[in-house]
Structure formats: C-alpha cells, structure tokens
Write a protein that holds these residues in place. Structure first.
Motif, PDB file in Angstrom:
ATOM      1  N   GLY A 233      -8.394   6.951  12.106  1.00 53.79           N
ATOM      2  CA  GLY A 233      -9.671   6.358  11.726  1.00 53.79           C
ATOM      3  C   GLY A 233      -9.607   4.901  11.346  1.00 53.79           C
TER       4      GLY A 233
ATOM      5  N   SER B  21     -10.186   1.157  11.829  1.00 54.40           N
ATOM      6  CA  SER B  21     -11.155   0.434  12.652  1.00 54.40           C
ATOM      7  C   SER B  21     -10.462  -0.651  13.475  1.00 54.40           C
ATOM      8  N   LYS B  22     -11.186  -1.192  14.441  1.00 51.91           N
ATOM      9  CA  LYS B  22     -10.642  -2.304  15.229  1.00 51.91           C
ATOM     10  C   LYS B  22     -10.310  -3.497  14.341  1.00 51.91           C
ATOM     11  N   ASP B  23     -11.145  -3.741  13.337  1.00 51.47           N
ATOM     12  CA  ASP B  23     -10.871  -4.855  12.427  1.00 51.47           C
ATOM     13  C   ASP B  23      -9.582  -4.618  11.641  1.00 51.47           C
ATOM     14  N   GLN B  24      -9.332  -3.388  11.225  1.00 51.32           N
ATOM     15  CA  GLN B  24      -8.102  -3.076  10.512  1.00 51.32           C
ATOM     16  C   GLN B  24      -6.887  -3.208  11.427  1.00 51.32           C
TER      17      GLN B  24
END
Length: 318
Positions: free
Chosen positions: A129, A131-134
């Motif tokens: 889970g 995110s792309k930002d993470q």
C-alpha cells in the motif's frame, strides 16, 4: 470441490506480479539533477512464488539465463529489501525474471529503472500500500536526486526537488509535447556515472549559477507552453556538460551543427555517453541521424542512432 490444500497450491501457482518501468534521461540541459524525461525502453520484472529467492535473466529471444549481476550490484534486490523493511515483512522466496532493453551504463536510466521496478514489484507482491509519492521518496533518497526515478515512475517529463527535512519530493509530472522528436546516439562504449560525477567542481561562480537559473526557468516554462525558442536557450548549461563533454568525442562538433540540423538542442543524457537531440517537425531526421553518427563516431567507436518515443505513462503493474 477441491480440497483446501489444492486450492492453496493453485493460488500459489497462479500468483504472479508483472511490472514495467521506462528508461529515462536526466540532467536535461540546464535542469541538472532536476528534470527527467521517460522513454519507451523498458525494464520488466515477473515475480512468481518459488522455494527460494532466485533472479533470472530473459534475453531478447525470451531465453532464460543466469542473472548477470552479483547480489551487491543487484539494485532490484536492494529495492525489494527496502520495501519489505518499510512494510515490516520478511523478504519472500520468489523467482524474479528480469528483462530489459535499456542499455546499461549509457546514461538512459537503467539503474533508476531497475530500482523503481524492484520497489513497485515488491510493494505489489506484499500488498504494502505504499503510494507512488512514498516510492518516489525512497527512490530519490537512494539516487540522491529525483529526475531519473521521477520520470520512470510518472512518465512524460518530470520536474522535482527533494525536501530532505520533510523526507519527500515536491514535483510536477507532465505530458511531454508530442510535436517534438528525440534522437538518441548510443555509443558502444560505457561511461561510469561516478566518474562523470567526480569531474564536476565543488563550487560554481555566481555567473554560471545565474546562467543556469535563468535558463532553467525558461526551459520548464517553454516545455509547458511548447515554445521552441525558449527550449533552444533552456537546453544550454554551464553546470555539468562543459565538464563532461571531453569524455564524449565529437559532442562539441555536433553542438556546433545545431542550426544546420534544425535541432532544438543536443544534450548529454544523464552522465553520458548517450547524446540526445531534440527536433521540431520541420527537421530532416534522416539527415540528422547521419550527422549525429558521423560526428560522434570520430574516435572510431560504434554509435547507434535511433528515434526514441516518450513514455507518457510511467511505471505500472501489468
């Protein structure tokens, strides 16, 4: 009904994750360590349940061979371990089949694509889970700059800056103008990124800093407005290309032919040695290919010139 054990075995056999990550160029003209563009060359991973963690290599013909990198050089493995650590899960036993048509150590983001592929694949496998930002932050922290990994993750052209205190990347990921065409001159020789990095000075003059700052602003705004004259000026640089161009025989000669070839500009892709040319619709691409090959082959090296299409999608699970 099938026994529960048979259902479990069928699930394990059927469980598979595939990820596809594009190549990229970085250090785009005045956008040193800040602007990247994604291209339609790809690193692909296929993950399947296995009795041990094993990496294999699929060549262009689809034949499976031993993986050509030792664990210390395996960026995919490094990324997979990082995601498992972030999630707090053990690294699973998997068969990881790797296929890539991104040239290695040529300045087209093969290392960034490999690392991003490992992040995305393990995050999907573990249902982490993140995110792309993470994932972007993890990749940028590893690379030290966000341009290659950002382009590989989001596609198109990527403009980003690392906020080290907040542990995040601030960015804009945008569609690259379709009316312009990239030609890539990919030499047979390689060039170490660390070697190219060591050539850069530790400090710059105020004049050079202001030169790049003004052109960086013009380049980013001109990519958004599709302003060709602004891109021509914005691709000029004083922070990295002047210190690296001697490593690429013929690069200076090619740059002097820009107007003759109706190019918007020629840039060193990443740390090199690949050289990219950006062209508008009126350019004679066949002639430009010929001249790029001629200029950059003067040292006797083999140089392959090909058109590269921009990938506007970025990394994705298939």
């Amino acid at each position: 009904m099938m026994p529960a054990e048979a259902n479990t075995l069928q699930f394990l056999r059927d469980k598979q994750v595939k990820v596809r990550v594009p190549a990229s160029t970085a250090n785009l003209g005045s956008g040193f360590d800040a602007i990247g563009v994604a291209f339609q060359l790809y690193t692909e991973l296929t993950l399947e349940e296995n009795d041990k963690l094993e990496f294999l290599w699929a060549d262009k013909g689809g034949d499976i061979k031993p993986f050509p990198f030792v664990p210390e050089e395996n960026l995919i493995l490094k990324a997979m371990k990082r995601v498992a650590s972030e999630i707090g899960a053990p690294l699973p036993n998997l068969e990881v089949i790797v296929q890539s048509d991104i040239p290695f150590t040529r300045g087209l983001g093969s290392s960034a694509a490999a690392y991003v592929a490992g992040l995305f694949a393990m995050n999907e496998w573990l249902k982490g889970g993140l995110s792309k930002d993470q994932l972007l932050w993890i990749a940028a922290e590893e690379e030290g700059h966000p341009d290659n990994v950002g382009a590989s993750i989001f596609g198109g052209f990527f403009i980003g800056a690392i906020d080290w205190e907040a542990r995040r990347v601030h960015y804009n990921a945008l569609k690259f103008p379709e009316k312009w065409t990239w030609l890539a001159a990919i030499p047979s020789y390689t060039l170490s990124t660390s070697k190219a990095r060591h050539l850069l000075p530790s400090t710059y003059s105020k004049q050079d800093a202001l030169f790049n700052l003004s052109r960086y602003g013009l380049l980013t705004s001109s990519l958004l407005t599709e302003n060709e004259q602004g891109v021509i000026l914005g691709l000029n640089d004083r922070l990295h290309q002047p210190y690296r161009q001697h490593l690429i025989p013929g690069f200076e000669d090619l740059c002097q032919k820009r107007e003759q070839l109706q190019a918007l500009g020629f840039v060193i892709s990443g740390a090199g040695p690949t050289v990219l040319g950006l062209f508008g619709r009126g350019a004679d691409l066949s002639y430009a290919k010929q001249q790029m090959e001629q200029s950059l082959s003067k040292s006797g090296e083999v140089v392959r010139v090909e058109q590269l299409m921009v990938d506007q999608i970025g990394a994705h699970i298939e």
